[in-house]
Design an enzyme around this catalytic site. Sequence first.
Site, PDB file in Angstrom:
ATOM      1  N   GLY A 122       1.830   1.670  10.828  1.00  0.00           N
ATOM      2  CA  GLY A 122       2.831   2.733  10.749  1.00  0.00           C
ATOM      3  C   GLY A 122       3.505   3.040  12.076  1.00  0.00           C
ATOM      4  O   GLY A 122       4.188   4.047  12.219  1.00  0.00           O
ATOM      5  N   GLU A 145      -6.317  -5.090  10.015  1.00  0.00           N
ATOM      6  CA  GLU A 145      -5.240  -4.151  10.348  1.00  0.00           C
ATOM      7  C   GLU A 145      -5.579  -3.433  11.657  1.00  0.00           C
ATOM      8  O   GLU A 145      -6.346  -2.454  11.652  1.00  0.00           O
ATOM      9  CB  GLU A 145      -5.090  -3.106   9.238  1.00  0.00           C
ATOM     10  CG  GLU A 145      -4.751  -3.697   7.893  1.00  0.00           C
ATOM     11  CD  GLU A 145      -4.109  -2.655   6.986  1.00  0.00           C
ATOM     12  OE1 GLU A 145      -2.958  -2.870   6.583  1.00  0.00           O
ATOM     13  OE2 GLU A 145      -4.732  -1.617   6.700  1.00  0.00           O
ATOM     14  N   GLU A 177      -7.001   4.809   7.559  1.00  0.00           N
ATOM     15  CA  GLU A 177      -6.714   6.234   7.300  1.00  0.00           C
ATOM     16  C   GLU A 177      -7.889   6.902   6.579  1.00  0.00           C
ATOM     17  O   GLU A 177      -8.175   8.081   6.794  1.00  0.00           O
ATOM     18  CB  GLU A 177      -5.405   6.361   6.505  1.00  0.00           C
ATOM     19  CG  GLU A 177      -4.203   6.065   7.397  1.00  0.00           C
ATOM     20  CD  GLU A 177      -3.035   5.400   6.682  1.00  0.00           C
ATOM     21  OE1 GLU A 177      -2.945   5.492   5.446  1.00  0.00           O
ATOM     22  OE2 GLU A 177      -2.201   4.776   7.377  1.00  0.00           O
ATOM     23  N   LYS A 208       0.099   4.275  -0.271  1.00  0.00           N
ATOM     24  CA  LYS A 208      -0.507   5.468   0.365  1.00  0.00           C
ATOM     25  C   LYS A 208      -0.251   6.708  -0.480  1.00  0.00           C
ATOM     26  O   LYS A 208      -0.350   6.653  -1.700  1.00  0.00           O
ATOM     27  CB  LYS A 208       0.023   5.612   1.801  1.00  0.00           C
ATOM     28  CG  LYS A 208      -0.162   4.323   2.596  1.00  0.00           C
ATOM     29  CD  LYS A 208       0.045   4.481   4.080  1.00  0.00           C
ATOM     30  CE  LYS A 208      -0.211   3.131   4.752  1.00  0.00           C
ATOM     31  NZ  LYS A 208      -0.191   3.186   6.194  1.00  0.00           N
ATOM     32  N   HIS A 227      -9.658   1.499   4.344  1.00  0.00           N
ATOM     33  CA  HIS A 227      -8.432   1.598   5.151  1.00  0.00           C
ATOM     34  C   HIS A 227      -8.684   2.528   6.343  1.00  0.00           C
ATOM     35  O   HIS A 227      -9.424   3.495   6.238  1.00  0.00           O
ATOM     36  CB  HIS A 227      -7.291   2.138   4.281  1.00  0.00           C
ATOM     37  CG  HIS A 227      -5.963   2.019   4.947  1.00  0.00           C
ATOM     38  ND1 HIS A 227      -5.533   2.925   5.885  1.00  0.00           N
ATOM     39  CD2 HIS A 227      -4.983   1.076   4.844  1.00  0.00           C
ATOM     40  CE1 HIS A 227      -4.339   2.547   6.327  1.00  0.00           C
ATOM     41  NE2 HIS A 227      -3.990   1.434   5.714  1.00  0.00           N
ATOM     42  N   SER A 233       2.653  -2.787  10.371  1.00  0.00           N
ATOM     43  CA  SER A 233       4.075  -2.933  10.696  1.00  0.00           C
ATOM     44  C   SER A 233       4.661  -4.296  10.315  1.00  0.00           C
ATOM     45  O   SER A 233       5.534  -4.824  11.017  1.00  0.00           O
ATOM     46  CB  SER A 233       4.336  -2.609  12.174  1.00  0.00           C
ATOM     47  OG  SER A 233       3.982  -1.256  12.440  1.00  0.00           O
ATOM     48  N   ASN A 276       0.871  -1.175   0.000  1.00  0.00           N
ATOM     49  CA  ASN A 276       0.000   0.000   0.000  1.00  0.00           C
ATOM     50  C   ASN A 276       0.912   1.229   0.000  1.00  0.00           C
ATOM     51  O   ASN A 276       1.526   1.542   1.015  1.00  0.00           O
ATOM     52  CB  ASN A 276      -0.888  -0.052   1.257  1.00  0.00           C
ATOM     53  CG  ASN A 276      -1.708   1.216   1.426  1.00  0.00           C
ATOM     54  OD1 ASN A 276      -1.776   2.051   0.526  1.00  0.00           O
ATOM     55  ND2 ASN A 276      -2.330   1.361   2.587  1.00  0.00           N
TER      56      ASN A 276
HETATM   57  P1  PGA Z   1       2.390  -0.227   7.715  1.00  0.00           P
HETATM   58  O1  PGA Z   1       0.964   0.101   7.023  1.00  0.00           O
HETATM   59  O2  PGA Z   1       2.859  -1.511   7.081  1.00  0.00           O
HETATM   60  O3  PGA Z   1       3.258   0.959   7.371  1.00  0.00           O
HETATM   61  O4  PGA Z   1       2.131  -0.378   9.171  1.00  0.00           O
HETATM   62  C1  PGA Z   1       0.056  -0.921   6.766  1.00  0.00           C
HETATM   63  C2  PGA Z   1      -1.158  -0.344   6.100  1.00  0.00           C
HETATM   64  O5  PGA Z   1      -1.510   0.807   6.369  1.00  0.00           O
HETATM   65  O6  PGA Z   1      -1.793  -1.024   5.270  1.00  0.00           O
END
Ligand code: PGA
Length: 261
Positions: A183, A177, A97, A11, A95, A223, A9
């Site tokens: 993150g 998730e 976010e 982003k 997601h 992560s 992803n």
């Molecule tokens: P990350 O993000 O691997 O940076 O924790 C995962 C995601 O947002 O899908």
Amino acid sequence: MRRKIVVGNWKMFKTPSEALRDFNEFVEISGALWDRVDLGIAAPAVSLPGMAALRTNGVAVHSQNSHWEKEGAFTGELSVGMLKDLNVRGSVIGHSERRQYFAETNATAGKRVGALLRAGLESIFCIGETLAERERGDLKKVLRAQLVEGFEAAGLHNASDVIGADANRPLLSIAYEPVWAIGTGKAATPVEAQEAHAFVREVLGEIFGADCASRLRILYGGSVNPANATSFMSCPDVDGALVGGASLKPVAFVELCQKAQ
Ligand code: PGA
């Protein structure tokens, strides 16, 4: 036996030229890994035309959003028809976010998933609890509501709706998730991930039937990196990973994807 799937992803990272360069590099160095593991990158909208034009059928290109209406006055949105025209395989939907910053709800996310699947595109439907919800003991309640409300809004009720034409590559995948792991560098433990995934599969079984639930892939996200990927991939109900930060550098991301074999 479910085939593993790993999706990066990206982003809001990389300009279209950087995305194309890194996608090319990823495709090249991942070689024939796509033959054993389903691979994909979810890229920003402006990078989709260049990446999807490469027609790298082994490595899928996904968007990070997609609207439920065919077309209309929805400034800033993308339609399923636009994605299909570009040869985009599917979309990451719901997601955290999007939920946190752009008012995405279980209902709007569900409608997006429904439109994608009805058009024969794939969708990775993201769910997950916040730290406060987990600490309150509400993990299962939250996950169940995200799934039930999402699929209700999607109008998806039957196994055939979510599997599609190829039972080995169902159109629907779920990404579990935990919001607190995204993150932050603080991944869930494999035991926590397995527990949540088993519960997600149980709820999917209630909605679509046990046979369908046993075919759907559930990705862990939060992560994941090359060092911890194997510990997740070896959990019985973890069928792959949705990867943010560790997907940005092609060499490291290939290393991570290899752990899914
Ligand atoms: P990350 O993000 O691997 O940076 O924790 C995962 C995601 O947002 O899908």
